[in-house]
Design an enzyme around this catalytic site. Sequence first.
Site, PDB file in Angstrom:
ATOM      1  N   ASP A   1       0.842  -1.213   0.000  1.00 12.88           N
ATOM      2  CA  ASP A   1       0.000   0.000   0.000  1.00 12.88           C
ATOM      3  C   ASP A   1       0.873   1.257   0.000  1.00 12.88           C
ATOM      4  O   ASP A   1       0.623   2.211   0.734  1.00 12.88           O
ATOM      5  CB  ASP A   1      -0.947  -0.010   1.218  1.00 12.88           C
ATOM      6  CG  ASP A   1      -2.095   0.984   1.039  1.00 12.88           C
ATOM      7  OD1 ASP A   1      -2.768   1.308   2.040  1.00 12.88           O
ATOM      8  OD2 ASP A   1      -2.288   1.475  -0.094  1.00 12.88           O
TER       9      ASP A   1
ATOM     10  N   LYS B   1       2.200   4.715  -0.914  1.00 10.78           N
ATOM     11  CA  LYS B   1       1.597   5.932  -1.479  1.00 10.78           C
ATOM     12  C   LYS B   1       2.119   7.102  -0.661  1.00 10.78           C
ATOM     13  O   LYS B   1       2.607   6.895   0.463  1.00 10.78           O
ATOM     14  CB  LYS B   1       0.070   5.844  -1.398  1.00 10.78           C
ATOM     15  CG  LYS B   1      -0.466   5.544   0.003  1.00 10.78           C
ATOM     16  CD  LYS B   1      -1.971   5.419   0.016  1.00 10.78           C
ATOM     17  CE  LYS B   1      -2.462   5.055   1.397  1.00 10.78           C
ATOM     18  NZ  LYS B   1      -3.936   5.019   1.480  1.00 10.78           N
TER      19      LYS B   1
ATOM     20  N   ASN C   1       1.674   7.354   3.047  1.00  8.03           N
ATOM     21  CA  ASN C   1       2.385   6.408   3.921  1.00  8.03           C
ATOM     22  C   ASN C   1       3.883   6.659   3.951  1.00  8.03           C
ATOM     23  O   ASN C   1       4.632   5.887   4.528  1.00  8.03           O
ATOM     24  CB  ASN C   1       2.122   4.962   3.464  1.00  8.03           C
ATOM     25  CG  ASN C   1       0.709   4.532   3.820  1.00  8.03           C
ATOM     26  OD1 ASN C   1       0.097   5.105   4.718  1.00  8.03           O
ATOM     27  ND2 ASN C   1       0.183   3.559   3.099  1.00  8.03           N
TER      28      ASN C   1
ATOM     29  N   ASP D   1       2.854   2.235   8.010  1.00 12.84           N
ATOM     30  CA  ASP D   1       1.609   1.560   7.648  1.00 12.84           C
ATOM     31  C   ASP D   1       1.838   0.158   7.069  1.00 12.84           C
ATOM     32  O   ASP D   1       1.564  -0.085   5.895  1.00 12.84           O
ATOM     33  CB  ASP D   1       0.824   2.402   6.649  1.00 12.84           C
ATOM     34  CG  ASP D   1      -0.657   2.348   6.997  1.00 12.84           C
ATOM     35  OD1 ASP D   1      -1.442   3.113   6.431  1.00 12.84           O
ATOM     36  OD2 ASP D   1      -1.001   1.499   7.842  1.00 12.84           O
TER      37      ASP D   1
ATOM     38  N   THR E   1      -4.676   1.065  -2.140  1.00 14.09           N
ATOM     39  CA  THR E   1      -5.427   2.279  -2.460  1.00 14.09           C
ATOM     40  C   THR E   1      -5.557   2.390  -3.977  1.00 14.09           C
ATOM     41  O   THR E   1      -4.554   2.259  -4.691  1.00 14.09           O
ATOM     42  CB  THR E   1      -4.652   3.485  -1.890  1.00 14.09           C
ATOM     43  OG1 THR E   1      -4.434   3.234  -0.503  1.00 14.09           O
ATOM     44  CG2 THR E   1      -5.412   4.777  -2.075  1.00 14.09           C
TER      45      THR E   1
HETATM   46  N1  LIG Z   1       5.346   7.581  13.390  1.00 11.59           N
HETATM   47  C1  LIG Z   1       4.536   8.637  13.203  1.00 11.59           C
HETATM   48  N2  LIG Z   1       4.975   9.884  13.465  1.00 11.59           N
HETATM   49  C2  LIG Z   1       4.172  10.952  13.263  1.00 11.59           C
HETATM   50  N3  LIG Z   1       2.901  10.876  12.797  1.00 11.59           N
HETATM   51  C3  LIG Z   1       2.413   9.641  12.530  1.00 11.59           C
HETATM   52  C4  LIG Z   1       3.196   8.476  12.734  1.00 11.59           C
HETATM   53  N4  LIG Z   1       2.447   7.396  12.387  1.00 11.59           N
HETATM   54  C5  LIG Z   1       1.260   7.873  11.994  1.00 11.59           C
HETATM   55  N5  LIG Z   1       1.229   9.214  12.081  1.00 11.59           N
HETATM   56  C6  LIG Z   1       0.104  10.061  11.694  1.00 11.59           C
HETATM   57  O1  LIG Z   1      -1.055   9.629  12.400  1.00 11.59           O
HETATM   58  C7  LIG Z   1      -2.142   9.450  11.502  1.00 11.59           C
HETATM   59  C8  LIG Z   1      -2.765   8.106  11.736  1.00 11.59           C
HETATM   60  O2  LIG Z   1      -1.845   7.126  11.356  1.00 11.59           O
HETATM   61  P1  LIG Z   1      -2.249   5.598  11.462  1.00 11.59           P
HETATM   62  O3  LIG Z   1      -1.159   4.807  10.841  1.00 11.59           O
HETATM   63  O4  LIG Z   1      -2.660   5.287  12.833  1.00 11.59           O
HETATM   64  O5  LIG Z   1      -3.584   5.481  10.617  1.00 11.59           O
HETATM   65  P2  LIG Z   1      -3.637   5.527   9.033  1.00 11.59           P
HETATM   66  O6  LIG Z   1      -2.911   4.328   8.521  1.00 11.59           O
HETATM   67  O7  LIG Z   1      -3.179   6.871   8.581  1.00 11.59           O
HETATM   68  O8  LIG Z   1      -5.166   5.425   8.757  1.00 11.59           O
HETATM   69  P3  LIG Z   1      -5.860   4.074   8.373  1.00 11.59           P
HETATM   70  O9  LIG Z   1      -5.686   3.185   9.588  1.00 11.59           O
HETATM   71  O10 LIG Z   1      -7.250   4.477   8.104  1.00 11.59           O
HETATM   72  O11 LIG Z   1      -5.117   3.563   7.153  1.00 11.59           O
HETATM   73  C9  LIG Z   1      -1.606   9.556  10.084  1.00 11.59           C
HETATM   74  O12 LIG Z   1      -2.237  10.628   9.457  1.00 11.59           O
HETATM   75  C10 LIG Z   1      -0.157   9.839  10.216  1.00 11.59           C
HETATM   76  O13 LIG Z   1       0.160  11.008   9.528  1.00 11.59           O
END
Ligand SMILES: Nc1ncnc2c1ncn2[C@@H]1O[C@H](COP(=O)(O)OP(=O)(O)OP(=O)(O)O)[C@@H](O)[C@H]1O
Length: 318
Positions: free
Chosen positions: A158, A160, A163, A176, A209
């Site tokens: 995934d 993109k 991510n 992700d 996606t």
């Molecule tokens: N290691 C990190 N450092 C800073 N921000 C982060 C980090 N990991 C995730 N985020 C931010 O937090 C948000 C949520 O991330 P998370 O991976 O929990 O869900 P997601 O994968 O974005 O959403 P979904 O689960 O619907 O695919 C994202 O928008 C991302 O920008």
Amino acid sequence: EEWKEKGAAVGIRQEVDTNGRTVQRIMKKGVKDFNFGRTLGEGSYSTVLHATDRQTLREYAIKVLDKRHIIKEKKVKYVNIEKDTLNRLTEHPGIVRLYYTFQDERSLYFVLDLANNGELLGVLKKMGTFDEECTRFYTAQILDAIDYMHQRGVIHRDLKPENVLLDSHMHVKITDFGTAKILGLNPKTNSGGPLDGSELDRANSFVGTAEYVSPELLTDKNACKASDLWAFGCIVYQLLAGRPPFKASNEYQTFQKIVGLDYTFPDGFPPIARDLVERLLVLDPAKRLPMEHIKNHEFFDNQIWGKALWKQKAPRLK
Ligand SMILES: Nc1ncnc2c1ncn2[C@@H]1O[C@H](COP(=O)(O)OP(=O)(O)OP(=O)(O)O)[C@@H](O)[C@H]1O
Ligand SMILES: O=C(O)C[C@H](Cc1nc2cc(Cl)cc(Cl)c2[nH]1)c1ccc(Cl)cc1
């Protein structure tokens, strides 16, 4: 006892038990070891919080998942795949590192590298498009991280710009991995057990996606390493063009464009980059440019690879 009020540090503690024997106690990190700060973002099943380790003062991003929600939404498998995959990808600067996991009665916690500068997608939206120098730097870092993943038998599936996170040095941190595929694991149990015929041809239900999905995932349901390279081709195109190559008003029409290889280059798209994209956006995964040939492509002439790539100063976005 003093370890308790300071909050248990992870690691081994020597103790003498009642029979005078020296014992080793494993101390695991827990919620109490961190001061939680602002919300960095929200996912469908998660909240990501800024956090500081109370002993070392190091900053982390802690991804908190609600157990009930995970179970209700049948996402247990994804959470455990994310944990297992991140635990296999610990030695690369371009991949968000997982330091600890722990849980309490309500939630699961992933303690991750903090990526201070958000998502590559956000930066691209602000800039409109990247120039060739910036595109070369960011796609080289993304490619280096993909190479490391693939060498460890992991397909992201995934990839993109959302991510691809950016750290305080504006360097890439890919995240992700809940939908990643670990090659050679029995898909049913995701363990290393023997694969029998039924497992091999079992259609993989997961599709990434829409704009970045490879044609083979749409036609014969199986992702391979080359599927990540298709997504990589879409990212190279998108940084220079400001939009992904395959985008329609709905997912079905986007899929039609993909399987029909129906895309065009905007005027002024740099010819060398165009050549690279044309060798990546190839319907037959076996005919897509393989990793080493991408790194040797003219578009990456003068690009340094290996450790030096991660010491290189990120070019100023203009
Ligand atoms: N290691 C990190 N450092 C800073 N921000 C982060 C980090 N990991 C995730 N985020 C931010 O937090 C948000 C949520 O991330 P998370 O991976 O929990 O869900 P997601 O994968 O974005 O959403 P979904 O689960 O619907 O695919 C994202 O928008 C991302 O920008
Ligand atoms: O402790 C481990 O190493 C494995 C556990 C496994 C695990 N326990 C769970 C309980 C629930 Cl309710 C949901 C999921 Cl997805 C669960 N996954 C775990 C704990 C924390 C995290 Cl973040 C992931 C997996």
